[in-house]
Design a protein around this motif. Structure first.
Motif, PDB file in Angstrom:
ATOM      1  N   LEU A  43     -39.397  35.479 -24.500  1.00 53.75           N
ATOM      2  CA  LEU A  43     -37.945  35.415 -24.337  1.00 53.75           C
ATOM      3  C   LEU A  43     -37.244  35.081 -25.650  1.00 53.75           C
ATOM      4  O   LEU A  43     -36.188  35.639 -25.957  1.00 53.75           O
ATOM      5  CB  LEU A  43     -37.586  34.395 -23.257  1.00 53.75           C
ATOM      6  CG  LEU A  43     -37.993  34.770 -21.836  1.00 53.75           C
ATOM      7  CD1 LEU A  43     -37.705  33.617 -20.888  1.00 53.75           C
ATOM      8  CD2 LEU A  43     -37.290  36.035 -21.385  1.00 53.75           C
ATOM      9  N   LYS A  44     -37.821  34.185 -26.429  1.00 59.34           N
ATOM     10  CA  LYS A  44     -37.220  33.832 -27.721  1.00 59.34           C
ATOM     11  C   LYS A  44     -37.244  35.013 -28.678  1.00 59.34           C
ATOM     12  O   LYS A  44     -36.270  35.271 -29.371  1.00 59.34           O
ATOM     13  CB  LYS A  44     -37.946  32.635 -28.340  1.00 59.34           C
ATOM     14  CG  LYS A  44     -37.592  31.326 -27.712  1.00 59.34           C
ATOM     15  CD  LYS A  44     -38.289  30.180 -28.424  1.00 59.34           C
ATOM     16  CE  LYS A  44     -37.953  28.852 -27.790  1.00 59.34           C
ATOM     17  NZ  LYS A  44     -38.655  27.739 -28.468  1.00 59.34           N
ATOM     18  N   SER A  45     -38.368  35.733 -28.731  1.00 62.52           N
ATOM     19  CA  SER A  45     -38.446  36.877 -29.642  1.00 62.52           C
ATOM     20  C   SER A  45     -37.507  37.991 -29.197  1.00 62.52           C
ATOM     21  O   SER A  45     -36.885  38.655 -30.031  1.00 62.52           O
ATOM     22  CB  SER A  45     -39.881  37.388 -29.761  1.00 62.52           C
ATOM     23  OG  SER A  45     -40.323  37.951 -28.543  1.00 62.52           O
ATOM     24  N   THR A  46     -37.360  38.183 -27.892  1.00 61.19           N
ATOM     25  CA  THR A  46     -36.428  39.192 -27.395  1.00 61.19           C
ATOM     26  C   THR A  46     -34.995  38.800 -27.717  1.00 61.19           C
ATOM     27  O   THR A  46     -34.196  39.638 -28.137  1.00 61.19           O
ATOM     28  CB  THR A  46     -36.601  39.371 -25.870  1.00 61.19           C
ATOM     29  OG1 THR A  46     -37.943  39.729 -25.603  1.00 61.19           O
ATOM     30  CG2 THR A  46     -35.680  40.449 -25.348  1.00 61.19           C
ATOM     31  N   LYS A  47     -34.674  37.527 -27.562  1.00 64.45           N
ATOM     32  CA  LYS A  47     -33.323  37.049 -27.875  1.00 64.45           C
ATOM     33  C   LYS A  47     -33.014  37.243 -29.358  1.00 64.45           C
ATOM     34  O   LYS A  47     -31.927  37.704 -29.721  1.00 64.45           O
ATOM     35  CB  LYS A  47     -33.203  35.577 -27.496  1.00 64.45           C
ATOM     36  CG  LYS A  47     -31.832  35.005 -27.751  1.00 64.45           C
ATOM     37  CD  LYS A  47     -31.763  33.546 -27.343  1.00 64.45           C
ATOM     38  CE  LYS A  47     -30.394  32.972 -27.671  1.00 64.45           C
ATOM     39  NZ  LYS A  47     -30.310  31.543 -27.389  1.00 64.45           N
ATOM     40  N   ILE A  48     -33.978  36.928 -30.217  1.00 63.14           N
ATOM     41  CA  ILE A  48     -33.777  37.102 -31.657  1.00 63.14           C
ATOM     42  C   ILE A  48     -33.576  38.574 -31.988  1.00 63.14           C
ATOM     43  O   ILE A  48     -32.694  38.935 -32.778  1.00 63.14           O
ATOM     44  CB  ILE A  48     -34.975  36.515 -32.440  1.00 63.14           C
ATOM     45  CG1 ILE A  48     -34.970  34.989 -32.313  1.00 63.14           C
ATOM     46  CG2 ILE A  48     -34.939  36.931 -33.898  1.00 63.14           C
ATOM     47  CD1 ILE A  48     -36.245  34.326 -32.823  1.00 63.14           C
ATOM     48  N   ASP A  49     -34.376  39.450 -31.377  1.00 60.64           N
ATOM     49  CA  ASP A  49     -34.245  40.895 -31.628  1.00 60.64           C
ATOM     50  C   ASP A  49     -32.885  41.409 -31.173  1.00 60.64           C
ATOM     51  O   ASP A  49     -32.278  42.238 -31.843  1.00 60.64           O
ATOM     52  CB  ASP A  49     -35.350  41.671 -30.917  1.00 60.64           C
ATOM     53  CG  ASP A  49     -36.711  41.483 -31.565  1.00 60.64           C
ATOM     54  OD1 ASP A  49     -36.757  40.999 -32.714  1.00 60.64           O
ATOM     55  OD2 ASP A  49     -37.719  41.809 -30.912  1.00 60.64           O
ATOM     56  N   LEU A  50     -32.400  40.920 -30.027  1.00 62.54           N
ATOM     57  CA  LEU A  50     -31.109  41.372 -29.524  1.00 62.54           C
ATOM     58  C   LEU A  50     -29.958  40.857 -30.377  1.00 62.54           C
ATOM     59  O   LEU A  50     -28.975  41.567 -30.601  1.00 62.54           O
ATOM     60  CB  LEU A  50     -30.918  40.929 -28.077  1.00 62.54           C
ATOM     61  CG  LEU A  50     -31.784  41.648 -27.040  1.00 62.54           C
ATOM     62  CD1 LEU A  50     -31.602  41.007 -25.673  1.00 62.54           C
ATOM     63  CD2 LEU A  50     -31.470  43.119 -26.990  1.00 62.54           C
ATOM     64  N   GLU A  51     -30.059  39.630 -30.865  1.00 61.61           N
ATOM     65  CA  GLU A  51     -28.984  39.061 -31.673  1.00 61.61           C
ATOM     66  C   GLU A  51     -28.902  39.692 -33.050  1.00 61.61           C
ATOM     67  O   GLU A  51     -27.816  39.916 -33.569  1.00 61.61           O
ATOM     68  CB  GLU A  51     -29.171  37.547 -31.815  1.00 61.61           C
ATOM     69  CG  GLU A  51     -28.863  36.789 -30.541  1.00 61.61           C
ATOM     70  CD  GLU A  51     -29.173  35.301 -30.656  1.00 61.61           C
ATOM     71  OE1 GLU A  51     -29.750  34.877 -31.681  1.00 61.61           O
ATOM     72  OE2 GLU A  51     -28.837  34.568 -29.705  1.00 61.61           O
ATOM     73  N   THR A  52     -30.053  39.975 -33.665  1.00 61.94           N
ATOM     74  CA  THR A  52     -30.036  40.534 -35.013  1.00 61.94           C
ATOM     75  C   THR A  52     -29.895  42.052 -35.002  1.00 61.94           C
ATOM     76  O   THR A  52     -29.414  42.629 -35.966  1.00 61.94           O
ATOM     77  CB  THR A  52     -31.329  40.170 -35.772  1.00 61.94           C
ATOM     78  OG1 THR A  52     -32.452  40.720 -35.093  1.00 61.94           O
ATOM     79  CG2 THR A  52     -31.470  38.671 -35.903  1.00 61.94           C
TER      80      THR A  52
END
Length: 76
Positions: A28-37
């Motif tokens: 979930l953290k890696s997906t959130k980072i990918d979506l934000e950047t």
């Protein structure tokens, strides 16, 4: 002996759940980072942690299955 195996089984089951939760949180953290950047990087630290936790989950599940097999073999 059977008490020891049951304790080992419960410990393996707890480790399976722990590894699963840590792997999902890392996902979930890696997906959130990918979506934000908006960028997809090769392999981030979170993705490497996710892979490690999912591999640990598989190992602990195999241990739990092995313990159950031993318990069943002793019962028969």
């Amino acid at each position: 002996m059977q008490t020891f195996l049951i304790i080992l089984l419960v410990a393996a089951m707890v480790m399976v759940v722990f590894s699963l939760v840590r792997g999902v949180v890392a996902f979930l953290k890696s997906t959130k980072i990918d979506l934000e950047t908006g960028e997809q990087q090769d392999a981030t630290d979170m993705q490497l942690l996710q892979n490690k936790m999912m591999f640990n989950r598989i190992k602990y599940q195999a241990l739990a299955v092995l313990v159950v097999a031993v318990i069943l073999a002793m019962a028969s």
